[in-house]
Design an enzyme around this catalytic site. Structure first.
Site, PDB file in Angstrom:
ATOM      1  N   PHE A   1      30.542  40.634  41.544  1.00 18.27           N
ATOM      2  CA  PHE A   1      29.674  41.764  41.886  1.00 18.27           C
ATOM      3  C   PHE A   1      29.176  42.482  40.634  1.00 18.27           C
ATOM      4  O   PHE A   1      28.806  43.653  40.693  1.00 18.27           O
ATOM      5  CB  PHE A   1      30.444  42.758  42.772  1.00 18.27           C
ATOM      6  CG  PHE A   1      31.029  42.130  44.002  1.00 18.27           C
ATOM      7  CD1 PHE A   1      30.241  41.880  45.107  1.00 18.27           C
ATOM      8  CD2 PHE A   1      32.372  41.774  44.050  1.00 18.27           C
ATOM      9  CE1 PHE A   1      30.778  41.297  46.240  1.00 18.27           C
ATOM     10  CE2 PHE A   1      32.915  41.191  45.175  1.00 18.27           C
ATOM     11  CZ  PHE A   1      32.116  40.940  46.274  1.00 18.27           C
ATOM     12  N   SER A   2      29.151  41.785  39.518  1.00 15.54           N
ATOM     13  CA  SER A   2      28.772  42.454  38.283  1.00 15.54           C
ATOM     14  C   SER A   2      28.046  41.487  37.350  1.00 15.54           C
ATOM     15  O   SER A   2      28.139  40.266  37.500  1.00 15.54           O
ATOM     16  CB  SER A   2      30.009  43.013  37.565  1.00 15.54           C
ATOM     17  OG  SER A   2      30.886  41.968  37.184  1.00 15.54           O
ATOM     18  N   THR A   3      27.339  42.074  36.411  1.00 16.33           N
ATOM     19  CA  THR A   3      26.685  41.314  35.348  1.00 16.33           C
ATOM     20  C   THR A   3      27.048  41.964  34.018  1.00 16.33           C
ATOM     21  O   THR A   3      27.036  43.196  33.903  1.00 16.33           O
ATOM     22  CB  THR A   3      25.156  41.328  35.522  1.00 16.33           C
ATOM     23  OG1 THR A   3      24.826  40.821  36.824  1.00 16.33           O
ATOM     24  CG2 THR A   3      24.491  40.463  34.471  1.00 16.33           C
TER      25      THR A   3
ATOM     26  N   ASP B   1      44.346  39.310  39.252  1.00 16.62           N
ATOM     27  CA  ASP B   1      43.410  38.185  39.132  1.00 16.62           C
ATOM     28  C   ASP B   1      43.568  37.538  37.759  1.00 16.62           C
ATOM     29  O   ASP B   1      42.590  37.364  37.019  1.00 16.62           O
ATOM     30  CB  ASP B   1      41.972  38.655  39.355  1.00 16.62           C
ATOM     31  CG  ASP B   1      41.011  37.487  39.566  1.00 16.62           C
ATOM     32  OD1 ASP B   1      41.486  36.367  39.860  1.00 16.62           O
ATOM     33  OD2 ASP B   1      39.796  37.688  39.445  1.00 16.62           O
TER      34      ASP B   1
ATOM     35  N   GLY C   1      29.816  38.053  37.113  1.00 18.15           N
ATOM     36  CA  GLY C   1      31.003  38.176  37.943  1.00 18.15           C
ATOM     37  C   GLY C   1      30.621  38.145  39.399  1.00 18.15           C
ATOM     38  O   GLY C   1      29.448  37.957  39.746  1.00 18.15           O
TER      39      GLY C   1
ATOM     40  N   LYS D   1      29.362  46.062  31.252  1.00 20.79           N
ATOM     41  CA  LYS D   1      29.627  45.501  32.574  1.00 20.79           C
ATOM     42  C   LYS D   1      28.961  46.384  33.621  1.00 20.79           C
ATOM     43  O   LYS D   1      29.388  47.507  33.879  1.00 20.79           O
ATOM     44  CB  LYS D   1      31.140  45.421  32.823  1.00 20.79           C
ATOM     45  CG  LYS D   1      31.509  44.766  34.150  1.00 20.79           C
ATOM     46  CD  LYS D   1      33.016  44.637  34.298  1.00 20.79           C
ATOM     47  CE  LYS D   1      33.383  43.967  35.612  1.00 20.79           C
ATOM     48  NZ  LYS D   1      34.859  43.805  35.770  1.00 20.79           N
TER      49      LYS D   1
END
Length: 465
Positions: free
Chosen positions: A186-188, A300, A184, A203
């Site tokens: 700011f994320s994995t 989103d 993402g 996440k």
């Protein structure tokens, strides 16, 4: 509720009955300059055990005290079996047998009440301790939250586990690159595996900045409040100064974007499944917009945020841009540059981008774009020339006779033309400018019920857990 305002997760306890209810409040913690709204969820097991003992013990001794105080109000307090003796040469008055029997009855009843209340208090404490042991194993701590159902109705409480950072690492195989299943902004997302072979999506959100920590807390708070069959469920979480982790249910069949647009997909998404996904997604939006105590705007909505399970049922995910507890927010022109972006390229509502007015209608616009993707099989934003899908098919939406020419050619005619025309007309309404002309999610569902015959429509209560 302003997403920039930290929130405190408050706890309400009822030790006497053995229950524990944890609620989310919108109070601002003060005066702690570095609030940690998730601290009350985890706590330390030793501190919580001491609190339970103190509270229950205090109640026990209160009931015991008042019970004996009641007994002492009926003199004499105790009746001796031996005859009374004279004191200082004065003989006591004769004892009334009837009064003595009444006092004995009062004493027996009072003591019985005290014993009963004491047993109930002890039972409540033991019941709470047993619940804490039974829900999870290891170092996890039980967190009981209530996912919201219809307004005015209570949904079943769900246990959500708090994990330590070490536990999260073990579940994700020490964050091995082979376990990465998605990225993402700011994320994995890692594939997690429990000891019983149950899979989960881990996440991991970078918590290096205050803004990212706020996004994490906001998404966690929303996921703890909602429960719907077509929204991804939270199983647990972990939080520290460096990173936050959301442990979510694992949805095995990829995203709607992959199924519609990826060249690696071996099976084409059939027309009936596309309509089913449109119906399910509308139901999820209706739940968020209308059936939560505090309405939620996803913010989103896009094909990449719609997961599909093994039966091709949709699961809406990624609430990092969501807003909760407002119908619309109007900001002055000088503040609009501070507005967080709502939507992704190709899906974002142009009215919001122009005015800075955020509302449920932003989700409805994005939903209209997804309808066009389901009908045409084309991407919301062309990867070749960055042309929006609405620009390509906009003229066709004004002429129902041309809808057949915009349906995904890969379907080879295996679709219902009347349903395609109804979906195209509905998409045109969702993409209306101004937003006031756009239908609500409940209006969308009602329109689909009237125009779509190939899909069974479950009641809203059937979709809420």
């Amino acid at each position: 509720m302003d997403a920039s305002t930290p929130n405190r997760l408050s706890i309400k306890k009822d030790c006497f009955w053995g229950g524990e209810r944890r609620e989310i409040s919108n109070q601002n913690p003060n005066p702690n300059p570095n609030p940690n709204p998730l601290q009350s969820y985890g706590g330390r097991r030793r501190g919580k055990g001491l609190l339970v003992v103190v509270v229950c013990g205090w109640r026990f001794f209160c009931y015991l005290f008042f019970g004996f105080l009641l007994v002492s109000c009926f003199p004499p307090s105790f009746v001796s079996a031996s005859p009374p003796t004279a004191i200082f040469g004065t003989s006591p008055p004769p004892i009334n047998p009837g009064r003595t029997g009444g006092v004995v009855v009062v004493v027996v009843i009072s003591v019985s009440v005290v014993v009963l209340v004491s047993v109930m208090a002890i039972f409540g404490c033991l019941r709470m301790k047993a619940r804490r042991r039974a829900v999870v194993e290891g170092e996890g701590v039980e967190v009981v939250v209530a996912g919201e159902g219809e307004k005015g109705s209570a949904a079943a409480a769900v246990a959500v586990r708090r994990f330590s950072r070490e536990e999260v690492g073990r579940l994700a195989a020490n964050f091995a690159r082979s376990r990465v299943i998605a990225y993402g902004g700011f994320s994995t997302v890692y594939l997690g595996k429990f000891t019983d072979s149950t899979l989960a999506a881990m996440k991991i959100i970078d918590g290096s900045s205050e803004r990212l920590q706020r996004i994490f807390r906001q998404e966690l708070e929303i996921l703890l409040k909602i429960r719907h069959d077509n929204i991804v469920k939270i199983l647990g979480f972990s939080e520290d100064e460096e990173q936050g982790a959301l442990v979510l249910e694992y949805v095995s069949n990829g995203t709607l974007h992959d199924k519609l647009h990826s060249s690696k997909t071996s099976h084409l998404l059939p027309w009936k499944n596309r309509i089913t996904i449109a119906v399910q997604l509308a139901g999820a939006l209706d739940y968020l917009h209308e059936h939560c105590d505090l309405q939620i705007v996803h913010g989103d909505l896009k094909a990449a945020n719609i997961l599909l399970d093994s039966r091709l049922n949709c699961k809406l995910c990624d609430f990092g841009s969501a807003k909760m507890g407002f119908s619309s927010t109007v900001l002055p022109p000088s503040s609009r540059r501070m507005v967080q972006m709502i939507g992704s390229p190709g899906y974002a509502d142009p009215h919001f981008l122009r005015t800075g007015i955020a509302s449920k209608k932003n989700d409805i616009y994005s939903y209209g774009v997804i309808l066009l993707e389901l009908i045409t099989g084309l991407e919301a934003l062309s990867p070749d020339n960055n042309v929006r899908l609405i620009s390509k098919v906009g003229p066709v939406l004004k002429d129902a006779s041309k809808v057949a020419g915009m349906v995904d050619r890969r379907l080879a005619g295996e679709y219902e033309l009347e349903e395609a025309m109804a979906m195209a007309s509905l998409a045109a309404l969702c993409l209306s400018d101004p937003p006031s002309l756009r239908p609500s999610a409940s209006d969308i569902i009602q329109t689909m019920k009237n125009c779509v015959s190939s899909v069974t429509f479950p009641s809203s209560t059937d979709k809420m857990l």
